[in-house]
Design a protein around this motif. Structure first.
Motif, PDB file in Angstrom:
ATOM      1  N   TYR A 124       5.634  51.011  29.853  1.00  0.00           N
ATOM      2  CA  TYR A 124       6.105  52.078  30.723  1.00  0.00           C
ATOM      3  C   TYR A 124       6.829  53.173  29.955  1.00  0.00           C
ATOM      4  N   ALA A 125       7.749  52.779  29.083  1.00  0.00           N
ATOM      5  CA  ALA A 125       8.538  53.768  28.351  1.00  0.00           C
ATOM      6  C   ALA A 125       7.647  54.614  27.443  1.00  0.00           C
ATOM      7  N   ALA A 126       6.739  53.960  26.718  1.00  0.00           N
ATOM      8  CA  ALA A 126       5.881  54.684  25.781  1.00  0.00           C
ATOM      9  C   ALA A 126       4.952  55.651  26.498  1.00  0.00           C
ATOM     10  N   GLN A 127       4.550  55.314  27.732  1.00  0.00           N
ATOM     11  CA  GLN A 127       3.638  56.159  28.485  1.00  0.00           C
ATOM     12  C   GLN A 127       4.358  57.098  29.450  1.00  0.00           C
ATOM     13  N   GLY A 128       5.675  57.095  29.411  1.00  0.00           N
ATOM     14  CA  GLY A 128       6.437  57.982  30.279  1.00  0.00           C
ATOM     15  C   GLY A 128       6.336  57.630  31.740  1.00  0.00           C
ATOM     16  N   LEU A 129       6.145  56.352  32.037  1.00  0.00           N
ATOM     17  CA  LEU A 129       6.003  55.891  33.415  1.00  0.00           C
ATOM     18  C   LEU A 129       7.309  55.293  33.915  1.00  0.00           C
ATOM     19  N   PRO A 130       7.589  55.385  35.212  1.00  0.00           N
ATOM     20  CA  PRO A 130       8.789  54.725  35.740  1.00  0.00           C
ATOM     21  C   PRO A 130       8.659  53.217  35.625  1.00  0.00           C
ATOM     22  N   ARG A 131       9.754  52.575  35.331  1.00  0.00           N
ATOM     23  CA  ARG A 131       9.724  51.122  35.204  1.00  0.00           C
ATOM     24  C   ARG A 131       9.558  50.483  36.578  1.00  0.00           C
ATOM     25  N   PRO A 132       8.925  49.328  36.648  1.00  0.00           N
ATOM     26  CA  PRO A 132       8.652  48.704  37.949  1.00  0.00           C
ATOM     27  C   PRO A 132       9.917  48.200  38.615  1.00  0.00           C
ATOM     28  N   ALA A 133       9.871  48.170  39.944  1.00  0.00           N
ATOM     29  CA  ALA A 133      11.035  47.726  40.700  1.00  0.00           C
ATOM     30  C   ALA A 133      10.881  46.302  41.221  1.00  0.00           C
ATOM     31  N   PHE A 172       6.844  41.659  27.699  1.00  0.00           N
ATOM     32  CA  PHE A 172       5.924  42.356  26.802  1.00  0.00           C
ATOM     33  C   PHE A 172       6.491  43.629  26.189  1.00  0.00           C
ATOM     34  N   ASN A 173       7.433  44.281  26.881  1.00  0.00           N
ATOM     35  CA  ASN A 173       7.871  45.608  26.430  1.00  0.00           C
ATOM     36  C   ASN A 173       9.344  45.703  26.057  1.00  0.00           C
ATOM     37  N   SER A 174      10.216  44.942  26.733  1.00  0.00           N
ATOM     38  CA  SER A 174      11.652  45.197  26.600  1.00  0.00           C
ATOM     39  C   SER A 174      12.471  43.933  26.370  1.00  0.00           C
ATOM     40  N   PRO A 175      12.122  43.107  25.382  1.00  0.00           N
ATOM     41  CA  PRO A 175      12.943  41.916  25.144  1.00  0.00           C
ATOM     42  C   PRO A 175      14.372  42.246  24.764  1.00  0.00           C
TER      43      PRO A 175
END
Length: 233
Positions: free
Chosen positions: A99-108, A119-122
């Motif tokens: 999400y961060a790399a693609q400029g997308l909002p993080r899931p809720a 996968f993205n934010s350990p």
């Protein structure tokens, strides 16, 4: 008579999974949260840090508890994405976008948030996001661990024995100090770790929002406790 030994993979994988699923909280019981969170809180440690992944085993050498940790949380977070998550295949569960790399909002929603952590934010899972000028978690007390024991083996002194064994393993791995986070209302756990030589982190972690040192803001803000593993930390 139970005993403590290092984890052995792949032999112990199923038993580790059973321990996690048995002792995890209600929100982690349904699928796919159970599978995702088992990798977040259990399997990544055994795979990446076998020297500081210990199991309590019964008379048949089957794990009935574990204590999983790392002597260097920052290095562990870096290796997580490169060495663990990159090759992870969760059957039937799609890998999320970065999400961060693609400029997308993080899931809720809960399951998607767990996947994002895996996968993205350990770094967020491992508390590297906790703000502090003194960097108490990733700096001075850079090691961390967590422990789970099947109910039939709890309240018999094995938790204390495993923590002592883990502190020795972390020290041997080069750690100078260790930290852990507790649910703010879990006074029993706080007393247990105090008996094991831990103390509340003596630094402001949330910009003063909680009004206390060592605590994050919120109704049940996490309390961080630390222990020096070598003199002069």
């Amino acid at each position: 008579m139970p005993s403590i030994r290092p984890v052995s993979l792949p032999t112990d994988h199923a038993a580790l999974d059973h321990i996690f699923r048995t002792t995890s909280g209600p929100s982690f019981k349904p699928e796919p949260a159970a599978t995702i969170s088992s990798h977040l809180f259990c399997h990544a440690y055994a795979a990446l840090e076998p020297r500081t992944s210990l199991v309590l085993v019964d008379s048949s050498n089957t794990p009935v508890g574990y204590i999983l940790g790392t002597p260097d949380t920052r290095a562990f977070a870096s290796r997580w994405k490169r060495e663990y998550a990159a090759g992870l295949d969760l059957a039937g569960i799609a890998r999320p976008p970065d999400y961060a790399a693609q400029g997308l909002p993080r899931p809720a929603d809960f399951e998607s948030s767990l996947l994002d952590l895996l996968f993205n934010s350990p770094e967020e899972l491992l508390n590297l996001h906790v703000p502090s000028r003194e960097e108490p978690l990733a700096g001075t007390w850079g090691a961390h661990f967590h422990v789970d024991i099947l109910p039939a083996y709890q309240r018999q002194g094995w938790g204390a024995a495993m923590v002592e064994e883990m502190c020795g393993a972390l020290r041997a791995g080069g750690a100078r100090g260790v930290h852990l986070g507790l649910e703010g209302r879990n006074e029993g756990a706080a007393r247990f770790y105090a008996r094991m030589g831990f103390r509340r982190a003596e630094v402001v972690l949330d910009g003063g929002a909680s009004g206390e040192v060592g605590r994050m803001a919120g109704e049940n803000g996490t309390v961080f406790m630390v222990k020096d593993l070598v003199e002069g930390v």
